[in-house]
Design an enzyme around this catalytic site. Sequence first.
Site, PDB file in Angstrom:
ATOM      1  CB  CYS A  79      51.295  55.370  51.225  1.00  0.00           C
ATOM      2  SG  CYS A  79      51.669  54.586  52.792  1.00  0.00           S
ATOM      3  CG  HIS A 167      53.693  59.763  52.233  1.00  0.00           C
ATOM      4  ND1 HIS A 167      52.345  59.848  52.017  1.00  0.00           N
ATOM      5  CD2 HIS A 167      53.881  58.697  53.042  1.00  0.00           C
ATOM      6  CE1 HIS A 167      51.727  58.888  52.675  1.00  0.00           C
ATOM      7  NE2 HIS A 167      52.637  58.167  53.301  1.00  0.00           N
ATOM      8  CD  GLU A 169      52.009  62.785  49.983  1.00  0.00           C
ATOM      9  OE1 GLU A 169      52.704  62.319  49.072  1.00  0.00           O
ATOM     10  OE2 GLU A 169      51.354  62.067  50.768  1.00  0.00           O
TER      11      GLU A 169
END
Length: 509
Positions: A79, A167, A169
């Site tokens: 990001c 993202h 994660e």
Amino acid sequence: MAEQILILDFGSQYTQLIARRVRELNVYCEIHPYNKIPEITSDIKGVILSGSPCSVRDEGSPDVDLSLFRKKLPLLGVCYGAQLMAQKNGGNVTPSTIREYGRAKLSEINHDTDLMNGFTPNSQVWMSHGDTISALPEDFEIIASTPSVKVAAYKVKNEMTYGIQFHPEVTHSLDGKALIKNFVVDICGCKQDWTSSLFVETTVEQLKAQLGNDKVVLGLSGGVDSSVAAMLIHKAIGKNLYCIFVDNGLLRKNEFEEVLASYKDMGLNVKGVDAKQKFYDALANISDPEGKRKAIGRVFIEVFDDESHQIEDVKWLGQGTIYPDVIESVSVKGPSATIKSHHNVGGLPDYMKLKIVEPLNTLFKDEVREVGRTMGIPETIIGRHPFPGPGLAIRILGDITPDKVQILQEVDHIWIKGLKDAGLYDQVWQAGAILLPVQSVGVMGDERTYERVIALRAVTSVDGMTADWSHLPYEFLGEVSNDIINKVKGVNRVVYDISSKPPATIEWE
Ligand code: XMP
């Protein structure tokens, strides 16, 4: 030192999650603020740049000298990290024209790129950004797009440098784990050999070297962190570790005796100190929650200080500080505003002049549990719900008396035993009972009663930062309520707390 991935934090709410995902692959990693980069040693096998609440277009926004590691180590920007690399190399970052928050689908994926290996067609990813990369620098090539975000992922030609707009994660990015594995294992070449037994082995060796023949004093609380920290130090220096377990009169029913016995079974050199009366005296007539916390903190320090002075020539103070506490205190955002004085309780003053040893300060909570299990600490300690330092004092609203503590201990015992007997204890993150400072009318037999109200609390949570109330079966709640009212004199009403955090908190004070 184990090989590791360096994560540079630009302040994203998800940075800790990146670390979690890397560690789930049995690869060690550390988070450092973008402006406090550690020395790039040969242990570091790759670098991840996190997201950020800032915009790269803002003046003074977080920046980093990429030449420290670019082209030397594999590099992944997530990001903001991706936007920063693009912008610094002559690309363009502009405000997004449409809101890009939430789920999106990768409509085009370059499967030949090692980073995107194993991605399913139309893979769902999680987006959360106000800016978008509108033009890539020369030598940067797109490796994934969504219908509205052309540069969803890029690679720099002939370099192991990558950027992704989404993202990985976050669990909503369904192939996110695969992406992190591709980066950490295939691209960085990490061996995935960081396990809890390796951690125990290397930490014990380090502790032996660090502590030598010195004596260490450590305050046990009955909780997971202090118990695991003690066991590690014990493995390194045996009887030179002096543990102190203080009965502050605010523990659960029988907890002091039971936990003390477990500690002794574990072979720890532990002294149980009955200081109940000192705490009750200090708490008399204090109703304010912070006042109670301060009084308890103060008496704890007095008792602990007294006890440690009886150990001749002690040099070190052992503490069960864990990684989230460390990250919080050095993070880009700095320590968050104090809502409750929480973890300061039990903090010891500088005048004790002891050096600090914190063997768990690189571990997350569940890793601490794993390490504890590896060392054979009983499940009764490892699987235990969190319990606040000030104990029942912050679950008795208003002032504290030994009588009130006793009522609450009985209630709490029925509640926790009920959860265990019904097989619900492990589904709940934390449970407790609160003694309210109100009385209500009831009827028992033909008699009118005017007695206390109890609130039961049980929550699901991952880390205590946010929580939802546990949706426990009505029948079970009904039985526990009956049991409490029938067995505990002075209580005639039980209610169940159905507030989530935020806006409520887990404890009532
Ligand atoms: P809250 O009530 O803020 O609690 O939602 C979050 C977690 O912290 C625990 N807690 C404390 N722990 N000293 C502690 O050591 C305290 O004063 C304290 N107050 C709350 C709480 O039990 C929950 O696990």
